[in-house]
Structures are given as C-alpha cells and as structure tokens.
Design an enzyme around this catalytic site. Structure first.
Site, PDB file in Angstrom:
ATOM      1  N   GLY A  82       0.827  -1.209   0.000  1.00  0.00           N
ATOM      2  CA  GLY A  82       0.000   0.000   0.000  1.00  0.00           C
ATOM      3  C   GLY A  82       0.858   1.253   0.000  1.00  0.00           C
ATOM      4  O   GLY A  82       0.601   2.200  -0.744  1.00  0.00           O
ATOM      5  N   ARG A 134      -7.979  -2.063  -1.761  1.00  0.00           N
ATOM      6  CA  ARG A 134      -7.745  -0.896  -0.914  1.00  0.00           C
ATOM      7  C   ARG A 134      -8.046   0.413  -1.631  1.00  0.00           C
ATOM      8  O   ARG A 134      -7.760   0.572  -2.800  1.00  0.00           O
ATOM      9  CB  ARG A 134      -6.308  -0.930  -0.371  1.00  0.00           C
ATOM     10  CG  ARG A 134      -6.126  -2.142   0.526  1.00  0.00           C
ATOM     11  CD  ARG A 134      -4.709  -2.319   0.986  1.00  0.00           C
ATOM     12  NE  ARG A 134      -4.307  -1.264   1.916  1.00  0.00           N
ATOM     13  CZ  ARG A 134      -3.139  -1.256   2.518  1.00  0.00           C
ATOM     14  NH1 ARG A 134      -2.263  -2.210   2.277  1.00  0.00           N
ATOM     15  NH2 ARG A 134      -2.828  -0.295   3.348  1.00  0.00           N
ATOM     16  N   ASP A 157      -0.250   0.486  12.999  1.00  0.00           N
ATOM     17  CA  ASP A 157       0.161  -0.867  12.616  1.00  0.00           C
ATOM     18  C   ASP A 157       0.335  -1.788  13.820  1.00  0.00           C
ATOM     19  O   ASP A 157       0.481  -2.996  13.652  1.00  0.00           O
ATOM     20  CB  ASP A 157       1.482  -0.821  11.840  1.00  0.00           C
ATOM     21  CG  ASP A 157       1.275  -0.314  10.418  1.00  0.00           C
ATOM     22  OD1 ASP A 157       0.176  -0.525   9.876  1.00  0.00           O
ATOM     23  OD2 ASP A 157       2.203   0.288   9.861  1.00  0.00           O
TER      24      ASP A 157
END
Length: 446
Positions: free
Chosen positions: A101, A129, A328
């Site tokens: 990404g 995404r 994350d």
C-alpha cells in the site's frame, strides 16, 4: 498477473522464557522512501539496512521501470543511480506493487508530478484498498486518472503533469501516505506547495526531503497539527541512508517478551521517532518493563536499544489521538491486552477498517477464537484480559501483522494458537520465524 499462493498455516507454541539479543529488519516506511529518493536524485544513493521484504522489493522494481539503476551489493546494502526530478522515463510495463500500500501510493505521487503515464496494479488484497483519497489531491495538481477499477481502486492508469500545479492542501484524514504523495508530486512543481495536517502523522518523508537537500519547512499548526512548505524543483543531492530497525516489526518480539514469563531480551537499534512510539508509550502505561539504552542517530532518525523483561501488565484506556502513531501495532497491542489484568479500551480505530484487511474485525474474531472476552463498540476495541486459553485458528485475511500477532499470543497462551496462513509475513518481516526461534520461541508449520 496472478499473485496466488499456497497457504502455509503456522502454530505458535507455549514458550519458556525468551532470551537473547536480536535486530529486527529495517523500517519498511523508510526503505520504500530510500529507493524513491534514489530514483529522484541525480547520482548514486547508497542504502544500508534496507528491508528486503516483498513490499519494498516491489518499489525497487518500480524505480527500475521509471529509469533508475537499482542494484543489491550485499545483505541490506543497495545502490540506486537515479534519473533526477523531472527526468523519469515512461515505464515499459505495469508497476506491480504486490501487497505494498505504501509503495503504490507514494509512487502515485511521484508519477503524478511527471509528464508520464503509468499503470499501477497489485495483488488481490491491494486491489481492494481505496486509492481515492491519494488521487484527489494529485488530480488538483494536474494529474489525470485515465482508467481505474471501481471506486478508484487498482488497477489504475495515471497520467502525470509535466508542470504540476503548486497547491495548498489540507489532508481530510490523518494519513502519512496522502501527505507524502502530495509532497512527492510537488517536487517537480514550478512553485511552492503547502500541506496542512490537523493531526501530525509520521514524518519520514519530510525528514528525508531535508536529508537529500530539499527546501522544506515544517511548522506547528493548530493544537496537534503541522504545516509543511516545500519549494518545487530543488536539486536533490545523493546522501547515504542507514535504515533503522522497524518499530512495527520490533513490536512482535517486544510483546512476546512481556507476556512470556521469565523473558529477558534486547532488541537493537530500534527507531524511536516520536510519531511511531505510540505502542511503547501504551505498554509503559500498562506496566511494561522496557529500558532504553544507547540512544543515537542513524539515517536522520533517532534509534535506541530496548531491553524488555516479562511484566505483569494491567489494562488501560488508549486515547484516540494516539491511533496515528501506532496504527500498525494495534493487533499486537490487542494480544498484550489479552494477558493484562483488567480492561483495555483502544479508541478511534476507524483507520483499521481500510488496512490490508478490515483489521479491526479480523483482530476481534481472532481474540474470540482464542477465548478472549472482547467487543467492538463503534470504532473502539475493548479487551478484557486475564489468562488466555488459546487453541483457536485465526483467519489472517492475507494480513501479515495479524499473522504475527496471533503467533505471539500462542507463545504465552494455555494451548497453541494457529494462523491459517503465514505466507504474507514475508512482505514486512521475512526473518520473523527464525528470529523468534533464536530467542527460544517455537513457531512451526501446522
């Protein structure tokens, strides 16, 4: 372009105390950017400690297609001979980012600021995404989305602008990727671009722009925000990049050592950029024994060694404004919270719904599968900790961080914890299983 693979289920088994010293791989965010800066700089950029995971290698291949000469000269040691700003070549093939990404979104910024057309694609997970919020400001700067899959998703074809329009842009969501894409596009703009963010997000792009000699100014804005001013068409100068160890990867051995009784480990050279240390801040509030030693600067970033010993954790309330600095690390924090005494509430996790998978739902399902009492309320995850039964198999949805988080859970739960697929771990932490084994953890194929 199929990215099919055979799933490789793994199981984490209960461990005795973890012991030893380890260095986790280089930071993923900085590795992507180091290659891109190499492309945009005339001359040769030397990189040390590059993360050699699938995601970063995909960015390296894209740089090659855009005209850079990218070569590996040793473990983690790479050289990039770049074309310089304004001199990218039209790529002779698709820019395939696999699962990356970050790589795909940053490179959209680079292409948007040059008069070339490129097609971006990726694997099944990346194709899901959303890219819209990165594309919106790039279109304001003169780029054109020629073709796209439904909802601004990959595969998409982007035609850049040879003279990108300088803009003043306020990011609608706290996203380092959107901000960085705009800054990369602005590099080839014949004027000054300003980016305003209400919540400060990770600032690796800004630091690296300064490291390579760009004319950039970063000022506080409002209560938590930043105003970034970048002058277009600087002459970037090659500068060596030493990639610090990735705090998002360090999170796994770190949490493992906290929850496995009798553990005492050292994790070397971990980046402690304040915009990336939300996890450590939260764990300290939970009562974690973490000592910081030998703090130093590498590649423009502050790094430190972490000594971590097993700890009795207690539940805490994690404020929503901390989410951007640990987005994350929530899956592995949820695992730590499972072993803590009392309740942990993690607030404001809406951003997790658009990660590699709907990470919030996937983490919750994994907790439930292993006997942890947990709820989702709005954008909050609530975890009631205690002894963890384990014994479940977790669906990873091709998400590397979910795979690693639940394998760590298995090291301290009563029964082993399995994940349906460990293949994706290679995207960010290819040495995870052997590194954990070196500390005394048993993570085996099921």
């Amino acid at each position: 372009m199929s990215h099919s693979h055979n799933p490789a289920p793994l199981i984490g088994h209960r461990a005795a105390g973890l012991k030893g010293r380890v260095r986790v791989p280089g930071d993923k965010s900085i590795s992507h950017r180091a290659l891109i800066f190499g492309l945009l700089t005339r001359g040769t950029t030397e990189i040390e400690g590059l993360l050699e995971g699938e995601d970063v290698l995909a960015t390296g291949r894209a740089c090659t297609l855009l005209g850079a000469k990218v070569e590996r000269v040793g473990t983690g040691a790479w050289r990039v001979a770049g074309t310089g700003i304004g001199s990218l070549l039209p790529p002779k093939g698709v820019l395939d980012f696999g699962n990356a990404g970050t790589g795909s979104r940053l490179m959209m910024g680079v292409v948007a600021g040059h008069g070339i057309t490129a097609t971006f694609d990726g694997d099944a997970s990346l194709r899901k995404r959303p890219m819209r919020r990165v594309l919106d400001p790039l279109v304001k700067m003169g780029a054109e989305v020629v073709e796209q899959a439904e909802g601004g998703r990959l595969p998409l074809k982007l035609a850049g602008a040879s003279d990108p329009i300088p803009v003043s842009y306020e990011t609608p969501v706290a996203s380092a990727q959107v901000k960085s894409a705009v800054l990369f596009a602005a590099l080839n703009s014949p004027g000054t671009t300003t980016v305003i963010e209400k919540e400060a997000t990770r600032d690796h792009t800004e630091k690296m722009l300064a490291h390579f000699g760009a004319d950039i100014k970063v000022e506080p804005h409002g209560q938590h925000g930043r105003k970034i001013t970048l002058k277009g068409r600087p002459e970037l100068h090659p500068n060596k990049v030493i990639v610090p160890a990735d705090p998002s990867s360090a999170a796994f051995p770190l949490v493992a050592a906290l929850i496995v009784p009798g553990s005492d480990i050292v994790i070397e050279g971990v980046m402690d950029n304040p915009l990336r240390t939300g996890l450590v801040t939260t764990l300290l509030e939970m009562g974690a024994n973490i000592e910081f030693t030998n703090r130093r600067t590498e590649g423009g970033e502050s790094v430190t060694d972490l000594r971590v010993t097993a700890s009795d954790l207690r539940g805490v309330d994690v404020p929503a404004d901390r989410a951007p600095s640990m987005i994350d690390e929530f899956p592995v924090l949820a695992v730590a919270a499972s072993f803590a005494k009392g309740t942990t509430r993690m607030r404001g996790l809406s951003e997790l719904r658009v990660k590699e998978s709907d990470r919030l739902a996937a983490v919750h399902a994994g907790l439930i599968a292993n006997g942890v009492d947990a709820q989702i309320e709005g954008d909050d995850l609530i975890v009631h900790g205690g002894a963890v039964r384990g014994g479940g198999e977790v669906a990873t949805h091709l998400d590397h961080r979910i795979a690693m988080s639940f394998l760590v859970m298995g090291l301290a739960s009563q029964s082993p914890v399995g994940v349906d697929d460990g293949t994706m771990i290679a995207t960010s932490f290819p040495t995870f299983v052997p590194l954990m084994a070196a500390l005394g953890a048993e993570i085996l194929p099921s």
